[in-house]
Design a protein around this motif. Structure first.
Motif, short mmCIF file in Angstrom:
data_model
loop_
_atom_site.label_atom_id
_atom_site.label_comp_id
_atom_site.label_asym_id
_atom_site.label_seq_id
_atom_site.Cartn_x
_atom_site.Cartn_y
_atom_site.Cartn_z
N GLY A 15 -29.30 38.87 18.46
CA GLY A 15 -29.82 38.94 19.81
C GLY A 15 -30.84 40.04 20.03
N ARG A 67 -39.14 32.20 19.69
CA ARG A 67 -38.47 33.49 19.48
C ARG A 67 -39.40 34.51 18.83
N ASN A 84 -37.82 38.21 18.46
CA ASN A 84 -36.82 38.36 19.52
C ASN A 84 -35.67 37.40 19.30
N SER A 85 -34.58 37.66 19.97
CA SER A 85 -33.39 36.79 19.88
C SER A 85 -33.03 36.52 18.42
N LYS A 87 -31.27 36.08 14.88
CA LYS A 87 -30.02 35.46 14.47
C LYS A 87 -29.69 35.90 13.04
#
Length: 125
Positions: A15, A67, A84-85, A87
Motif C-alpha cells: 500500500g 498505480r 503507488n499502492s 503490492k
C-alpha cells in the motif's frame, strides 16, 4: 560509451509508495525512449513502463496501470517511476533501459542498448 544508473529502491509495506530515478549519461543521454523493467526471483524480466521523449507518450504493463507513473525531467536524461499502492507481487529488481533498438517494441526485454545495474524494491505484506 553510455550509462544508466537507477536509484530509489528500498523496502516498503504493501500500500506504500516509492519513487525510482534513472539518470542517463554519455551516449544514452539523448535516448528518445527510456523504459523500466523488473525481474522477480525465479521469473523472467518483464516490461513495466516506457516513455518517448518526442511526444511524451507513455506505455504501461497492465499489471501496473493506474498505480505506476513514468515521467521525465526537463533535461532529456532523467526518468522517474512513481510507484503507488505497491503490492507484494511488485517485489523485484527494477532496471532502467535506454536507447531503443530500431525495429524493437518499447516493451521488448531485449529492445534496448543500455541497461542499468538495477535497484531492489521489496514490498512486505
Amino acid at each position: 560509451q553510455g550509462q544508466v544508473v537507477e536509484s530509489g529502491g528500498g523496502l516498503v509495506q504493501a500500500g506504500g509508495s516509492l519513487r525510482l530515478s534513472c539518470a542517463a549519461s554519455g551516449r544514452t543521454k539523448n535516448s528518445y525512449t527510456m523504459g523500466w523493467f523488473r525481474q522477480a526471483p525465479g521469473k523472467e524480466r518483464e516490461f513495466v513502463a516506457a516513455i518517448k521523449w518526442s511526444d511524451s507518450t507513455t506505455y504501461y504493463a497492465d499489471s501496473v496501470k493506474g498505480r505506476f507513473t513514468i515521467s521525465s525531467a526537463n533535461a532529456k536524461n532523467t526518468v522517474f517511476l512513481q510507484m503507488n499502492s505497491l503490492k507484494p507481487e511488485d517485489t523485484a529488481v527494477y532496471y532502467c533501459a535506454a536507447v531503443l533498438i530500431f525495429g524493437k517494441s518499447v516493451s521488448s526485454t531485449d529492445g534496448y542498448q543500455y541497461w542499468g545495474q538495477g535497484t531492489q524494491v521489496t514490498v512486505s505484506s
